[in-house]
Design an enzyme around this catalytic site. Structure first.
Site, PDB file in Angstrom:
ATOM      1  N   MET A  70       0.848  -1.196   0.000  1.00 21.31           N
ATOM      2  CA  MET A  70       0.000   0.000   0.000  1.00 21.31           C
ATOM      3  C   MET A  70       0.878   1.239   0.000  1.00 21.31           C
ATOM      4  O   MET A  70       1.881   1.282   0.694  1.00 21.31           O
ATOM      5  CB  MET A  70      -0.894   0.022   1.244  1.00 21.31           C
ATOM      6  CG  MET A  70      -1.776   1.259   1.353  1.00 21.31           C
ATOM      7  SD  MET A  70      -2.696   1.332   2.910  1.00 21.31           S
ATOM      8  CE  MET A  70      -1.399   1.933   4.004  1.00 21.31           C
ATOM      9  N   ASP A  72       0.115   5.717  -1.387  1.00 23.46           N
ATOM     10  CA  ASP A  72      -0.643   6.956  -1.205  1.00 23.46           C
ATOM     11  C   ASP A  72      -2.134   6.772  -0.885  1.00 23.46           C
ATOM     12  O   ASP A  72      -2.820   5.979  -1.538  1.00 23.46           O
ATOM     13  CB  ASP A  72      -0.577   7.796  -2.481  1.00 23.46           C
ATOM     14  CG  ASP A  72       0.819   8.075  -2.944  1.00 23.46           C
ATOM     15  OD1 ASP A  72       1.773   7.626  -2.295  1.00 23.46           O
ATOM     16  OD2 ASP A  72       0.970   8.735  -4.000  1.00 23.46           O
ATOM     17  N   GLU A 251       4.235  15.987  -6.448  1.00 21.20           N
ATOM     18  CA  GLU A 251       3.190  14.969  -6.462  1.00 21.20           C
ATOM     19  C   GLU A 251       2.063  15.343  -5.504  1.00 21.20           C
ATOM     20  O   GLU A 251       2.216  16.210  -4.645  1.00 21.20           O
ATOM     21  CB  GLU A 251       3.762  13.597  -6.048  1.00 21.20           C
ATOM     22  CG  GLU A 251       4.772  13.030  -7.027  1.00 21.20           C
ATOM     23  CD  GLU A 251       5.168  11.601  -6.689  1.00 21.20           C
ATOM     24  OE1 GLU A 251       5.205  10.779  -7.624  1.00 21.20           O
ATOM     25  OE2 GLU A 251       5.426  11.305  -5.506  1.00 21.20           O
TER      26      GLU A 251
END
Length: 552
Positions: A70, A72, A251
Site C-alpha cells: 500500500m 498513497d 506529487e
C-alpha cells in the site's frame, strides 16, 4: 486438472498462492534468470520471517492493508455517514507494482472495514492517485436525477507512438455508496500530450466561480483546471516553477481554504508532496504554501524561496484531505502514507507493507507575523484509551531519571515540560535488550529531535538509522508534547501541533519501559500522562473476495 482445483479448500488455495507469491518475491529481487530461482528452503524461510513480522509490526491503531503493498491515500470522501479511504494498492506483492485502488470505510476515522478492490487497471493503464467528490447536483449527468460519488484519477500507461510513459486523467462513478464502480465510457477526460509527469488530480467545488476546480501536478509545477460537469476541463492557471522546494518531482497536491484562528479572515493552503532525490537525505516529504486562490490559480503569500514543511519526520508522504465533511463538523482532516520512497520497498514488515498516519485536523494560526499550519490527531482517537497513569510536578535530573513500565506497546503520552532550569530533556522508549527510540528537546538550540538509530531493525536501508528534528520555540520556557506509539511507528506533536515528527520504527521486542532524563540541571514534568491504547481490528467486509464487478 480443473476438477482437482475445484476439490481444493479455500485455505489450501490461499496457502499455495502465498507460497508462490513468496517465491516470486525472491525472484524479482535477484538478478539473473534461471539462476535466480529460489530453493524450497529459501521460500519457507522467507514465509517464516513474513509471518513473524506480520504479527510483530502490524499496527494496532494505524490503518494498514489486509495484505501486500500500500502507498498513497486516494479518494478521501465523506458520504452518507461513512468516511471512505481509497489507496494505492498492489494486491499481488509486498513491493510497488501495477496500481489498483484499495478501499476501506469507517464511521469514525478510527475503526476501518476493508472493502474489495475498487478500481483495477484496464486498457488505459494502471490506476494512479486521485480523489473522490460527491456530485450532489448531478452536474456530470451520471446519476439520473440523484447524486453519487465520482472518482477522478490518473491512468498511467506507455504511449504506443513514442514508448514514453503517459499519464491521463479519467473518471469512475458509484451509485451505491462506493460499493461498486463503473469507469466512464469516455475515458480519459483530460490529457496533455507534451507532459510526461501529469498526475494526482484533486477536485473540489468552488462556489464563487460556480464550477469544479482541479489541481494536479506536472513535474515541477501545479496546474489548475475548471469544469462545469467534471468531464470537460479547461486550463485556468499554473503555479510553482521557482517556488518552494524542488528537491524532487512534485506529487499529490491538495488545495483548500481555512480560517486563521479566530481572526475572522481565511487563507488558502496548497499542499505539495516531493518525491525522493538520492542526494537529499530526507527523501520524500511534503511542503505547503499559504496564499490566495482567485478561482483560476494560486498566489503565494510568501517569497518564492520560503519553504514550509508539513512534517519534520521521515515518514509522512502524499497526504491529502477528506472531501465533503459536513459544514456543521467544520474540520479539514488529512491522512498521509507513513513511509518514505527511500526505503519503502524494503521495510521489514512481512506479507504486508505500508501504513497510514493517524488522521489529523489541520488548522491555521499566526506565529511571528507568519500564518502557519498546525495539526493534531482527530478527537475520535481518544476513544482508544483504556487505562491511564498520571504524574504531576516531577523533578528530573541526570542522576534521577523518571522511569515507568509501559505495560503495552500501544501508547499515547502527554507531557507538559518546564525547561527553565535545564538545557535538554530526553524521553527514551526502551525495549528489552539494548534498543531504544529517543525523543529529545535541546533548549539551548530550541531543537526538537527524534533518534531512531538504535530503535531496532535499521539495517534494511542505509538511510533509515538517523537523528533528525526541527526548530521549536518554547512558550514561557515550556514545551508540550503529545506522542503516539504504535508497534511500527512514533508520531510526535509539539506545542499543539505546531511541529510534528512522524517516523517508522521496527523494535526487535515490544517497548516495555519509558525513561525521562535531563542532561544537566533539572527539568520539571508539570504533568505527565500515559494512556495504554486498545488495538483496533480492521475486519474484512462480507464481500472479501476482490471482484471486478462492473468495473469495465
Amino acid at each position: 486438472m480443473r476438477n482437482s482445483l475445484n476439490k481444493l479448500e479455500k485455505q489450501q488455495i490461499i496457502s499455495m498462492l502465498t507460497f508462490a507469491n513468496a517465491g516470486g518475491a525472491l525472484v524479482t529481487t535477484r538478478k539473473g534468470a534461471l539462476q535466480s530461482m529460489p530453493t524450497t528452503e529459501e521460500i519457507h524461510k522467507l514465509l517464516e520471517t513474513n509471518i513473524r513480522n506480520e504479527d510483530k509490526y502490524k499496527p494496532g491503531v494505524h490503518f494498514s492493508p489486509p495484505s501486500h503493498w500500500m502507498n498513497d491515500p486516494n479518494g478521501l470522501v465523506y458520504y452518507e455517514g461513512e468516511y471512505h479511504l481509497f489507496y494505492q494498492y498492489h494486491p499481488y506483492s509486498n513491493k510497488w507494482g501495477p496500481m489498483h485502488w484499495g478501499h476501506a470505510v469507517s464511521p469514525d476515522l478510527v475503526h476501518w472495514e476493508h472493502r474489495p478492490i475498487a478500481l483495477f487497471p484496464d486498457e488505459h493503464g494502471a490506476i494512479f492517485s486521485g480523489c473522490c467528490v460527491v456530485d450532489w447536483n448531478n452536474s456530470s449527468g451520471l446519476f439520473e436525477g440523484s447524486h453519487g460519488l465520482v472518482a477522478i484519477f490518473t491512468h498511467a500507461d506507455t504511449c504506443p507512438k513514442t514508448g514514453q510513459p503517459r499519464q491521463r486523467q479519467s473518471l469512475a462513478y458509484s451509485r451505491d455508496k462506493g460499493r461498486t464502480w463503473h469507469k466512464y465510457e469516455g475515458n480519459p477526460v483530460l490529457a496533455e500530450e507534451d507532459l510526461i509527469d501529469f498526475r494526482d488530480p484533486k477536485v473540489f467545488w468552488h462556489p464563487q466561480s460556480e464550477r469544479w476546480v482541479m489541481v494536479l501536478v506536472a513535474g515541477d509545477h501545479a496546474r489548475f483546471y475548471g469544469s462545469k460537469n467534471l468531464i470537460e476541463w479547461t486550463l485556468t492557471g499554473e503555479f510553482g516553477k521557482g517556488e518552494g522546494s524542488h528537491d524532487g518531482v512534485w506529487e499529490c497536491p491538495d488545495l483548500f481554504e481555512l480560517p486563521v484562528g479566530d481572526s475572522g479572515r481565511s487563507k488558502w493552503v496548497l499542499i505539495i508532496s516531493i518525491g525522493d532525490n538520492p542526494s537529499i537525505p530526507e527523501g520524500s516529504r511534503t511542503q505547503y504554501f499559504i496564499g490566495e486562490f482567485d478561482g483560476n490559480t494560486f498566489i503565494n503569500d510568501n517569497w518564492p524561496d520560503h519553504i514550509m514543511w508539513l512534517d519534520y519526520g521521515r515518514d509522512n508522504y502524499a497526504g491529502v484531505t477528506w472531501s465533503d465533511i459536513p459544514e456543521q463538523d467544520g474540520r479539514r482532516v488529512i491522512i498521509g502514507w507513513m513511509s518514505n520512497w527511500k526505503y519503502a520497498n524494503e521495510t521489514p514488515t512481512g506479507a504486508w507493507r505500508g501504513a497510514m498516519t493517524l488522521p489529523r485536523v489541520l488548522s491555521l494560526t499566526s506565529r511571528d507575523e507568519d500564518v502557519v499550519l498546525t495539526q493534531m490527531p482527530v478527537r475520535e482517537v481518544e476513544q482508544l484509551r483504556k487505562t491511564s497513569v498520571s504524574r504531576d510536578n516531577i523533578t528530573v535530573m541526570a542522576e534521577t531519571p523518571f522511569t515507568l513500565q509501559t505495560n503495552g506497546d500501544l501508547l499515547e503520552i502527554e507531557a507538559d515540560i518546564d525547561l527553565r532550569s535545564g538545557n535538554e530533556v530526553q524521553i527514551r522508549l526502551k525495549s528489552s535488550g539494548e534498543s531504544e527510540t529517543r525523543i529529545g528537546y535541546d533548549a539551548e538550540r530550541e531543537w526538537l529531535f527524534m533518534d531512531r538509530s538504535n530503535s531496532g531493525l535499521t539495517d534494511f536501508h542505509s538511510s533509515f538509522a538517523c537523528e533528525h528534528g526541527a526548530r521549536l520555540a518554547p512558550i514561557n520556557g515550556k514545551i508540550k508534547l503529545q506522542i503516539w506509539l504504535d508497534r511500527n511507528a512514533v508520531e510526535i506533536y509539539a506545542n499543539e501541533g505546531l511541529v510534528v515528527l512522524t517516523d517508522q520504527i521496527f523494535p526487535e521486542a515490544p517497548i516495555e519501559r519509558l525513561e525521562v532524563s535531563a542532561n544537566s540541571g533539572q527539568v520539571v514534568l508539570n504533568s505527565f500522562h500515559i494512556h495504554a491504547l486498545k488495538s483496533v481490528p480492521f475486519p474484512i467486509g462480507a464481500d472479501e473476495v476482490p471482484s471486478r464487478g462492473n468495473d469495465a
